[in-house]
Scaffold this active site. Structure first.
Site, PDB file in Angstrom:
ATOM      1  N   GLU A 317      -3.854 -10.531   1.838  1.00  0.00           N
ATOM      2  CA  GLU A 317      -3.967 -11.163   3.163  1.00  0.00           C
ATOM      3  C   GLU A 317      -3.700 -10.122   4.255  1.00  0.00           C
ATOM      4  O   GLU A 317      -2.557  -9.708   4.461  1.00  0.00           O
ATOM      5  CB  GLU A 317      -2.986 -12.327   3.282  1.00  0.00           C
ATOM      6  CG  GLU A 317      -3.232 -13.431   2.255  1.00  0.00           C
ATOM      7  CD  GLU A 317      -2.141 -14.477   2.258  1.00  0.00           C
ATOM      8  OE1 GLU A 317      -2.130 -15.313   3.189  1.00  0.00           O
ATOM      9  OE2 GLU A 317      -1.287 -14.449   1.350  1.00  0.00           O
ATOM     10  N   GLU A 326       3.376  -6.377   2.152  1.00  0.00           N
ATOM     11  CA  GLU A 326       3.176  -7.777   2.538  1.00  0.00           C
ATOM     12  C   GLU A 326       1.710  -8.182   2.499  1.00  0.00           C
ATOM     13  O   GLU A 326       1.390  -9.351   2.324  1.00  0.00           O
ATOM     14  CB  GLU A 326       3.739  -8.030   3.945  1.00  0.00           C
ATOM     15  CG  GLU A 326       5.248  -7.937   4.038  1.00  0.00           C
ATOM     16  CD  GLU A 326       5.934  -8.959   3.141  1.00  0.00           C
ATOM     17  OE1 GLU A 326       5.515 -10.131   3.135  1.00  0.00           O
ATOM     18  OE2 GLU A 326       6.880  -8.574   2.427  1.00  0.00           O
TER      19      GLU A 326
END
Length: 499
Positions: A317, A326
């Site tokens: 993402e 992340e």
């Protein structure tokens, strides 16, 4: 009285035996914090191809709910923290939310859990006090329409909800959260809902690499960590963190609440200082995790206890803030190619390396059934290929050229290859949840010709998507076993009534 006791015993025995047919499962979190992801329909198709049966989403997006309709995939859907205030204030708001976000799509879309709020103790806004009132209103809304026993209500938490997690037996909830945790735990216990926790051994290792070995975090440790209070032996960080939660629950006398891990995983890429964030480590962690879960190993404190787990995440993402890691927790890139090999059957990674769009190894390739796959996995994949996969399976019907040899592996190989060739001959098209394997030797035999990319063979429109019931007389174990038990129970019940 004797007849009632016998009947009660039989009912209890049946329920126990049927419960033995169930087991722990592994699902995937479908996060969408990115601007380059495939449309939900494509994501749902990817999930089906890889034989993933359980998916968690973080909202109730209409397009996502529609994409998973009639797939049989079980969904956990979420109420974002931003919606907690209106849902906690008025019952009518919860009723309206349910009417607009769930009822139009259920039961075609198989929704099994609603998570009300996500990691509220980590949220910058003071929303913790809103969680339980919102949960109660959502449950009341479900009860009004008769779905409160089919859809469970809970909330997800980070491991930060604990003040102590080591040793596991010292696990304890943070007292600053007691004002909302106690009523939440009472709600979960009363309604049979699980405590949902997000567990990341990666962060524990990254932030304390001098005290925690990488092998211990990756389920690869050959040594054991001993809990000095209980004598329990731990060979991995995951079990230790789960047990810390179990002990925290037991300390408050909530011994019946089950635990569900709603997020775990390992990043495949990170910033320069995040040296453990690699594809190899991600593959190792998730492969070992899947084996650990589906073998119903349980944990040292709860051996054999069912523990359902969701891997984070389906895709990388690119809009997630923070360190490079992340944005790299995905099993797949946005173009739907694999970041690394992962077999959801728990037998290891797939046979041929994935992660590229190549259509061949040495020229033409074919896709056949892996000899490492179980009959259940092959049957499920075969049924899907000849059904939703739109493969023409006429050739493997009786009296047709590929019916003999009449066995599951042969029939599945023909169907797998047809789907593979029709869908670009990519690694993804030959996955089938780890049941498919690419080969460079033509599996055709006698008059049974296997399709190749660009061949003239086409799908006959009048035989496409044949009923899976006509493909084979083989049954899947849990289905026939449950039916057998039910039939036996009814037979004995009739006998009891005649006594």
């Amino acid at each position: 009285m004797g007849r009632e006791l016998r009947l009660g015993f039989l009912v209890s025995l049946l329920l126990l035996l049927l419960d033995l047919c169930s087991g722990s499962f592994v699902g995937v979190c479908y996060g969408r914090n990115a601007d380059d992801l495939p449309i939900p329909d494509k994501a749902a198709e990817l999930v089906k191809i890889h034989n993933i049966k359980y998916v968690r989403i973080y909202d109730s997006n209409i397009q996502v709910l529609k994409a998973f309709a009639n797939t049989g995939i079980e969904l956990v859907i979420g109420v974002p923290n931003s919606d907690l205030l209106p849902l906690s204030q008025f019952q009518s708001n919860a009723d309206t939310w349910l009417k607009n976000n769930i009822l139009p799509y259920y039961p075609a879309t198989k929704i099994t859990y609603i998570t009300v709020g996500a990691e509220v103790t980590e949220s910058p806004g003071n929303v913790s006090a809103l969680v339980v009132p919102a949960m109660k209103n959502v449950l009341t809304a479900l009860r009004k329409v008769g779905l409160h026993k089919k859809i469970k209500v809970s909330s997800t938490h980070s491991l930060g909800v604990l003040s102590r997690s080591f040793p596991p037996s010292a696990g304890a909830f943070n007292s600053s959260h007691a004002f909302f945790l106690k009523p939440m735990l009472e709600f979960l216990a009363e309604n049979g809902s699980p405590f949902m926790i997000n567990i990341y051994p990666y962060y524990a290792y990254r932030d304390s690499a001098t005290n925690i070995s990488l092998d211990y975090a990756l389920f690869e440790s050959s040594s054991e960590v001993i809990d000095p209070n209980t004598g329990l032996l731990y060979t991995n960080m995951f079990d230790a963190q789960v047990d810390a939660l179990y002990f925290a629950l037991m300390a408050l006398n909530f011994k019946t609440i089950k635990v569900m891990v709603t997020e775990t995983g390992w990043p495949s890429k990170g910033s320069p200082k995040e040296t453990a964030a690699t594809p190899d480590n991600a593959q190792t962690y998730n492969t070992n995790l899947i084996r650990h879960v589906i073998n119903n190993t349980g944990t040292p404190a709860k051996p054999g206890e069912e523990l359902d787990v969701y891997i984070f995440s389906l895709f990388n993402e690119n809009r997630k803030p923070g360190l490079e890691s992340e944005r790299n927790w995905g099993l797949f890139y946005p173009d739907q190619t694999s970041v690394y090999n992962l077999d959801f059957s728990g037998r290891g990674s797939v046979d041929i390396a994935t992660g590229t769009n190549s259509t061949s190894l040495n020229g033409t390739t074919w896709c056949i059934a892996s000899n490492k796959s179980s009959e259940i996995d092959l049957q499920n994949a075969l049924d899907w290929a000849c059904g939703s996969g739109n493969v023409d399976c006429t050739a493997i019907q009786p009296s047709q050229p590929c019916f003999e040899p009449d066995n599951l592996a042969s029939h599945a190989s023909y169907a797998f290859n047809s789907y593979y060739q029709q869908n670009g001959a990519t690694d993804i098209a030959c996955s089938f949840g780890g049941a498919g394997i690419r080969v460079d030797k033509d599996p055709s035999y006698d008059s049974c010709l296997y399709m190749t990319a660009g061949s003239n063979k086409t799908i006959a429109s009048n035989t496409t998507a044949m009923s899976s019931k006509s493909l084979s007389t083989r049954n899947i174990f849990p289905t026939w076993f449950s039916t057998f038990l039910l039939a036996t129970f009814i037979s004995v019940l009739l006998e009891v009534n005649h006594v």
